[in-house]
Design a protein around this motif. Structure first.
Motif, mmCIF file in Angstrom:
data_model
loop_
_atom_site.group_PDB
_atom_site.id
_atom_site.type_symbol
_atom_site.label_atom_id
_atom_site.label_comp_id
_atom_site.label_asym_id
_atom_site.label_seq_id
_atom_site.Cartn_x
_atom_site.Cartn_y
_atom_site.Cartn_z
ATOM 1 N N UNK A 104 -26.105 -19.977 23.681
ATOM 2 C CA UNK A 104 -26.114 -20.544 25.027
ATOM 3 C C UNK A 104 -25.463 -19.575 25.994
ATOM 4 N N UNK A 105 -25.582 -19.864 27.278
ATOM 5 C CA UNK A 105 -24.970 -18.934 28.244
ATOM 6 C C UNK A 105 -24.599 -19.629 29.548
ATOM 7 N N UNK A 106 -23.667 -18.988 30.258
ATOM 8 C CA UNK A 106 -23.244 -19.496 31.568
ATOM 9 C C UNK A 106 -24.329 -19.190 32.604
ATOM 10 N N UNK A 107 -24.329 -19.925 33.684
ATOM 11 C CA UNK A 107 -25.266 -19.734 34.802
ATOM 12 C C UNK A 107 -26.719 -19.931 34.362
ATOM 13 N N UNK A 108 -26.947 -20.905 33.480
ATOM 14 C CA UNK A 108 -28.297 -21.135 32.960
ATOM 15 C C UNK A 108 -29.128 -21.948 33.956
ATOM 16 N N UNK A 109 -30.234 -21.353 34.405
ATOM 17 C CA UNK A 109 -31.099 -22.031 35.376
ATOM 18 C C UNK A 109 -31.749 -23.280 34.809
ATOM 19 N N UNK A 157 -22.257 -28.896 29.892
ATOM 20 C CA UNK A 157 -23.686 -29.134 29.604
ATOM 21 C C UNK A 157 -24.299 -27.932 28.897
ATOM 22 N N UNK A 158 -23.946 -26.726 29.348
ATOM 23 C CA UNK A 158 -24.489 -25.516 28.708
ATOM 24 C C UNK A 158 -24.042 -25.444 27.248
ATOM 25 N N UNK A 159 -22.790 -25.799 27.007
ATOM 26 C CA UNK A 159 -22.295 -25.738 25.615
ATOM 27 C C UNK A 159 -22.865 -26.896 24.794
ATOM 28 N N UNK A 160 -23.059 -28.035 25.442
ATOM 29 C CA UNK A 160 -23.680 -29.159 24.727
ATOM 30 C C UNK A 160 -25.128 -28.859 24.350
ATOM 31 N N UNK A 161 -25.787 -28.036 25.155
ATOM 32 C CA UNK A 161 -27.170 -27.651 24.831
ATOM 33 C C UNK A 161 -27.192 -26.912 23.495
ATOM 34 N N UNK A 162 -26.164 -26.110 23.253
ATOM 35 C CA UNK A 162 -26.058 -25.397 21.972
ATOM 36 C C UNK A 162 -25.895 -26.407 20.836
ATOM 37 N N UNK A 163 -25.061 -27.416 21.072
ATOM 38 C CA UNK A 163 -24.813 -28.412 20.023
ATOM 39 C C UNK A 163 -26.049 -29.268 19.751
ATOM 40 N N UNK A 164 -26.773 -29.611 20.811
ATOM 41 C CA UNK A 164 -28.013 -30.377 20.628
ATOM 42 C C UNK A 164 -29.001 -29.564 19.799
ATOM 43 N N UNK A 165 -29.091 -28.262 20.095
ATOM 44 C CA UNK A 165 -30.008 -27.412 19.329
ATOM 45 C C UNK A 165 -29.580 -27.322 17.868
ATOM 46 N N UNK A 200 -17.593 -18.863 20.018
ATOM 47 C CA UNK A 200 -18.326 -19.508 18.923
ATOM 48 C C UNK A 200 -17.847 -20.941 18.777
ATOM 49 N N UNK A 201 -18.773 -21.814 18.454
ATOM 50 C CA UNK A 201 -18.391 -23.206 18.224
ATOM 51 C C UNK A 201 -17.631 -23.298 16.914
#
Ligand SMILES: [Zn+2]
Length: 212
Positions: A104-109, A157-165, A200-201
């Motif tokens: 995941x990354x910061x500033x994700x459109x 939200x950006x970090x949660x996107x990683x967890x959802x994936x 890293x998570x």
């Protein structure tokens, strides 16, 4: 005037005469013996987070899947054109990678678009349904971080996107089985390109921790 496409061609010529020449033995070996990457990365299509550049990878090191917001969809029986799932299946079953890294990354459109979405108003036919797989995670962030500023909520939200994936990866039986047997490891990483900082998570603490 040099156009963006001219720059690509110049870049190719520079690669051909420079980096390619330097790594010619490696590339010839990869052609002869085939690719055997041990790591597959699921990254965002964002032009600023190219895994090969970020990790200074050599040809053959990384099998890369990129899409809007570095998402892995849950396993679905219906439908036909499952681009991300097909790439992951190839990485795990075809190439036998040992690590899956969701980056995941910061500033994700894509994440911003999901956070700003108003029901029924999106002009994106495909992007909006795609990022809507994060809607539940977004609601959880809003419920638990209502007092936080927008920057912190966005990062969550950006970090949660990683967890959802990561969670969705385990809906594929061939991922779940290999994780359980120890053949495959899942990693959730997050990069802030402006710093830069890679985190890293940490499964034990349930939080992202910087590598350095
Ligand atoms: Zn992104």
């Amino acid at each position: 005037m040099t156009t963006a496409v001219d720059k690509l061609v110049q870049g190719y010529c520079s690669y051909r005469d420079g980096a390619y020449e330097k790594s010619r033995p490696l590339i010839e070996d990869l052609v002869e013996r085939g690719q055997h990457p041990e790591v597959a990365v699921i990254a965002c299509s964002d032009s600023r987070v190219d895994p090969a550049i970020l990790f200074q990878a050599d040809p053959g090191d990384l099998f890369v899947v990129r899409n809007v917001a570095n998402l892995v969809p849950p396993m679905e029986e219906e439908g036909t054109y499952h681009g991300t799932s097909a790439a992951l299946e190839f990485a795990v079953l075809g190439l036998g990678v040992k690590h899956l890294v969701v980056l995941g990354h910061a500033h994700c459109g894509g994440i911003k678009l999901m956070m700003d979405a108003q029901p029924g108003t999106s002009s994106f036919k495909y992007v909006s349904p795609w990022v809507s797989m994060l809607a539940a995670a977004h609601r959880r962030v809003l419920a638990t971080m209502g007092q936080a500023d927008e920057k912190e909520r966005t990062r969550a939200c950006e970090q949660n996107a990683v967890l959802v994936s990561l969670e969705n990866l385990t809906t594929f039986s061939w991922v779940r089985e290999r994780v359980e047997s120890g053949e495959l490891q899942l990693h959730g990483w997050y990069v802030d390109i402006a710093v830069p900082q890679l985190s890293a998570y940490d499964w034990e603490s349930g939080s992202f921790k910087p590598f350095n």
